[in-house]
Write an enzyme that holds these catalytic residues in place. Structure first.
Site, PDB file in Angstrom:
ATOM      1  N   PRO A   2      -7.184  -8.483   7.253  1.00 49.55           N
ATOM      2  CA  PRO A   2      -6.311  -9.633   7.470  1.00 49.55           C
ATOM      3  C   PRO A   2      -4.902  -9.372   6.934  1.00 49.55           C
ATOM      4  CG  PRO A   2      -8.423 -10.310   6.570  1.00 49.55           C
ATOM      5  CD  PRO A   2      -8.395  -8.821   6.495  1.00 49.55           C
ATOM      6  N   GLU A   3      -3.917  -9.840   7.660  1.00 49.25           N
ATOM      7  CA  GLU A   3      -2.533  -9.681   7.210  1.00 49.25           C
ATOM      8  C   GLU A   3      -2.145 -10.853   6.323  1.00 49.25           C
ATOM      9  OE1 GLU A   3       0.189  -7.847   9.812  1.00 49.25           O
ATOM     10  OE2 GLU A   3      -1.348  -7.026  11.118  1.00 49.25           O
ATOM     11  N   LYS A  52      -1.718  -9.461   0.246  1.00 50.42           N
ATOM     12  CA  LYS A  52      -3.099  -9.562   0.696  1.00 50.42           C
ATOM     13  C   LYS A  52      -4.057  -9.942  -0.429  1.00 50.42           C
ATOM     14  CE  LYS A  52      -2.119  -6.298   4.418  1.00 50.42           C
ATOM     15  NZ  LYS A  52      -2.511  -5.070   5.143  1.00 50.42           N
ATOM     16  N   ARG A 164       2.732  -4.909  -9.470  1.00 48.14           N
ATOM     17  CA  ARG A 164       2.581  -3.687  -8.681  1.00 48.14           C
ATOM     18  C   ARG A 164       2.861  -3.915  -7.200  1.00 48.14           C
ATOM     19  NH1 ARG A 164      -2.094  -3.255 -12.107  1.00 48.14           N
ATOM     20  NH2 ARG A 164      -3.473  -3.880 -10.401  1.00 48.14           N
ATOM     21  N   ASN A 205      -0.716  -3.914  10.219  1.00 53.08           N
ATOM     22  CA  ASN A 205      -0.393  -3.049  11.350  1.00 53.08           C
ATOM     23  C   ASN A 205       0.267  -3.787  12.507  1.00 53.08           C
ATOM     24  OD1 ASN A 205      -0.330  -0.380  12.055  1.00 53.08           O
ATOM     25  ND2 ASN A 205      -2.247  -0.431  13.204  1.00 53.08           N
ATOM     26  N   ARG A 291      -3.312   5.155  10.318  1.00 52.64           N
ATOM     27  CA  ARG A 291      -3.354   3.966  11.161  1.00 52.64           C
ATOM     28  C   ARG A 291      -2.562   4.235  12.437  1.00 52.64           C
ATOM     29  NH1 ARG A 291      -4.453  -0.801   8.409  1.00 52.64           N
ATOM     30  NH2 ARG A 291      -4.760  -1.654  10.516  1.00 52.64           N
TER      31      ARG A 291
END
Length: 302
Positions: A2-3, A52, A164, A205, A291
């Site tokens: 999931p984005e 995410k 991070r 992506n 990817r």
């Protein structure tokens, strides 16, 4: 995977459906039993999304200070999913995460948002599959399966995780200048940098391919050669596109005047070999960072 817009939708769903409630927290699968015991009977008092990562803040008492919260940190990864069920007052998406429609990456099925069961008659369903965490409230339940990460963290540990991560276009504290500076000092392809969660958090992506197309940038263009103005424009575009994804649960990046068919929602993503919606050139694909990446050779000249 999931984005970022899906994770922000999850945060909104938890805030709306379970905020303030003392929840029964369990681990039907058993793998999170110790963590569930730390949260069981606590109130859900805060939700947060960064890229995410989803954070759910629990308080033991009614007047817990921020530094006393325990946070459930969840990263869905490739296989994770939250599934919701409840009575007629519990209006939630049925599921966010995997499994998704393979190409569309949409929440499925959207038809099961709530039941017609009256609150007094509703009973939580039996866990389906290997449920890592179950959050049970008065009117509904949320089940987590297959996450890449699931842990209870302190406020300090939560802050360390977020430190991070790069800026998130969907957060009010997301700083585009941090993103611009980070990209422009690197001799790496901009297509790789957009997927680096330490550079910009939440882009996956689909948003990568579509943002590069809309900015007329080749994915292999080195970040340090892209102008600051171009990068600021791409950040602003991503913020709008991803906010629309939060509102609708769908990723749509095409302008109405460019769509040749009703389902033309993307310019290049998963369109390899098909004509570009604007110029007719066949869309190309390659592998970048393990990817698939898509672009139009004419609109995005290297």
């Amino acid at each position: 995977m999931p984005e970022g817009h899906s994770i922000h939708r999850l945060a909104l769903a938890f805030d709306e459906l379970l905020h303030g409630q003392r929840l029964e927290v369990s681990s039907p699968q058993g793998r999170f039993a110790a963590g569930a015991a730390l949260l069981d009977g606590h109130r859900l008092v805060a939700t947060d999304a960064h890229g995410k990562h989803l954070f759910l803040g629990f308080a033991a008492g009614d007047d817990a200070a921020a530094e006393e919260l325990r946070w459930l940190r969840v990263h869905l990864g490739l296989a994770g999913s939250w599934t919701f069920a409840g009575d007629s007052t519990f209006h939630a998406p049925h599921a966010i995460g995997a499994p998704r429609r393979r190409v569309a990456e949409e929440e499925t099925p959207l038809s099961g948002e709530s039941t017609e069961v009256a609150p007094d008659d509703w009973q939580p369903p039996e866990p389906r599959g290997a449920v890592r965490v179950r959050l049970l409230g008065e009117h509904g339940v949320a089940d987590l399966t297959g996450p890449a990460a699931c842990e209870v963290v302190t406020p300090e540990e939560k802050a360390a995780v977020q430190a991070r991560l790069g800026p998130d276009p969907l957060r009010t504290d997301g700083d585009p200048e941090v993103f611009v500076a980070d990209v422009r000092r690197r001799a790496r392809p901009v297509g790789e940098l957009l997927m680096d969660q330490a550079v910009i958090a939440g882009v996956g992506n689909i948003y990568r391919a579509e943002a590069l197309y809309r900015a007329r940038l080749h994915p292999r263009r080195l970040g340090r050669t892209v102008s600051a103005a171009k990068l600021r424009g791409m950040w602003a575009d991503l913020a709008v596109l991803m906010a629309d994804g939060v509102a609708t649960g769908r990723i749509v990046t095409t302008e109405p005047e460019d769509r040749q068919e009703e389902d033309d929602r993307w310019y290049v993503y998963h369109r390899s070999g098909r004509p570009c919606l604007r110029c007719g050139t066949r869309v190309t694909e390659d592998v970048m960072g393990a990817r698939r990446v898509f672009w139009c050779p004419r609109e995005q000249r290297r």
